[in-house]
Design an enzyme around this catalytic site. Structure first.
Site, PDB file in Angstrom:
ATOM      1  N   ILE A  79       7.701  -1.887   6.754  1.00  0.00           N
ATOM      2  CA  ILE A  79       7.533  -0.436   6.860  1.00  0.00           C
ATOM      3  C   ILE A  79       8.085   0.211   5.596  1.00  0.00           C
ATOM      4  CG2 ILE A  79       8.110   1.606   8.220  1.00  0.00           C
ATOM      5  CD1 ILE A  79       8.783  -0.736  10.438  1.00  0.00           C
ATOM      6  N   LYS A  80       7.249   1.017   4.941  1.00  0.00           N
ATOM      7  CA  LYS A  80       7.665   1.681   3.698  1.00  0.00           C
ATOM      8  C   LYS A  80       8.178   3.084   4.013  1.00  0.00           C
ATOM      9  CE  LYS A  80       5.558   0.707  -0.806  1.00  0.00           C
ATOM     10  NZ  LYS A  80       4.430   1.013  -1.700  1.00  0.00           N
ATOM     11  N   VAL A  81       9.393   3.368   3.519  1.00  0.00           N
ATOM     12  CA  VAL A  81       9.949   4.717   3.677  1.00  0.00           C
ATOM     13  C   VAL A  81      10.397   5.227   2.310  1.00  0.00           C
ATOM     14  CG1 VAL A  81      10.723   4.308   6.055  1.00  0.00           C
ATOM     15  CG2 VAL A  81      12.291   3.858   4.153  1.00  0.00           C
TER      16      VAL A  81
ATOM     17  N   THR B 255       0.872  -1.175   0.000  1.00  0.00           N
ATOM     18  CA  THR B 255       0.000   0.000   0.000  1.00  0.00           C
ATOM     19  C   THR B 255       0.913   1.230   0.000  1.00  0.00           C
ATOM     20  OG1 THR B 255      -0.130   0.327   2.421  1.00  0.00           O
ATOM     21  CG2 THR B 255      -1.661  -1.291   1.425  1.00  0.00           C
TER      22      THR B 255
ATOM     23  N   ALA C 185       3.256  -0.948   4.695  1.00  0.00           N
ATOM     24  CA  ALA C 185       2.506   0.212   5.201  1.00  0.00           C
ATOM     25  C   ALA C 185       3.485   1.376   5.256  1.00  0.00           C
ATOM     26  CB  ALA C 185       1.942  -0.082   6.578  1.00  0.00           C
TER      27      ALA C 185
END
Ligand code: G3P
Length: 220
Positions: free
Chosen positions: A82-84, A27, A56
């Site tokens: 975790i998306k950065v 996402t 996310a």
């Protein structure tokens, strides 16, 4: 190659998950906005039935807050990635979160040098956006090939997660280029299975079978 579904629409994920072909979900803030739902609610609902990595994305742009947001999102479940974003602040957050043995997906990658930095920062996944490169007449597939070669040259374990997939040709070509994962919008994933000759051939088989008058399973 692994297939992730690129959406925050739970029903669409559930329908595809039932095929056994879904290895994860990605996402991003735009997809969360489109879902109309709170990020923690929708990510938790997805993570509760898809065991694979669920990406996310943080909303902060400074490393300390990205880290705090990432730790908060990771509380949803052990399968949260975790998306950065691929910025220096994002890379600092990636290093801090990966040092805590959390999965990190570094996103908005548009160059091989960016992907090299993400691997050095401990990224679990790198997300090169091939469709958006092609939108500006740049070589999205060439980027996947370059990242694959660089990662293999140095034994980086970061997985290449091809994103911004717009059609079946993109899926085939990123597989040919050696991507570890393709994250695909639901409709494109559905369309991959379709071919007119398959439909035509099946119709002919069924018509000829019917002419034999046979049944494989006799009525008990
Ligand atoms: O995962 C990234 C993807 O959602 C971006 O796709 O088509 O907006 O470039 P697109």
């Amino acid at each position: 190659m692994k297939f992730f579904v690129d959406t925050a629409e739970v029903d669409a994920i559930r329908e595809l998950f039932e095929t056994g072909l879904v290895d994860g979900v990605t996402t991003n803030p735009s997809l969360i906005a489109k879902s109309g739902r709170l990020i923690k609610d929708v990510i938790k609902e997805i993570a509760d039935f898809v065991p694979g990595p669920i990406s996310a994305e943080v909303a902060a742009t400074d490393a300390p807050t990205m880290i705090k947001e990432g730790l908060h999102l990771s509380e949803i479940g052990s399968n949260i990635a975790i998306k950065v974003p691929l910025t220096f602040e994002g890379l600092k957050a990636c290093r801090a979160l990966s040092d805590r043995n959390l999965m990190v997906n570094v996103t908005l990658c548009f160059s091989a040098n960016q992907a090299l930095l993400a691997a050095k920062a401990g990224a679990s996944f790198i997300s090169p956006f091939i469709g958006r490169l092609e939108d500006i007449d740049e070589d999205g597939m060439g980027l996947i090939e370059d990242i694959r070669l660089i990662y293999d040259n140095y034994g980086f374990e970061t997985e290449i997660l091809a994103a911004s997939i717009r059609n079946g040709a993109h899926v085939k070509n990123v597989a040919l280029a050696g991507a570890d994962v393709a994250t695909v919008p639901p409709q494109i994933l559905h369309d991959l299975v379709k071919h007119p000759l398959t439909d035509k051939g099946l119709d002919a088989f069924l018509k000829d079978w019917e002419s034999t008058g046979q049944v494989i399973l006799s009525k008990e």
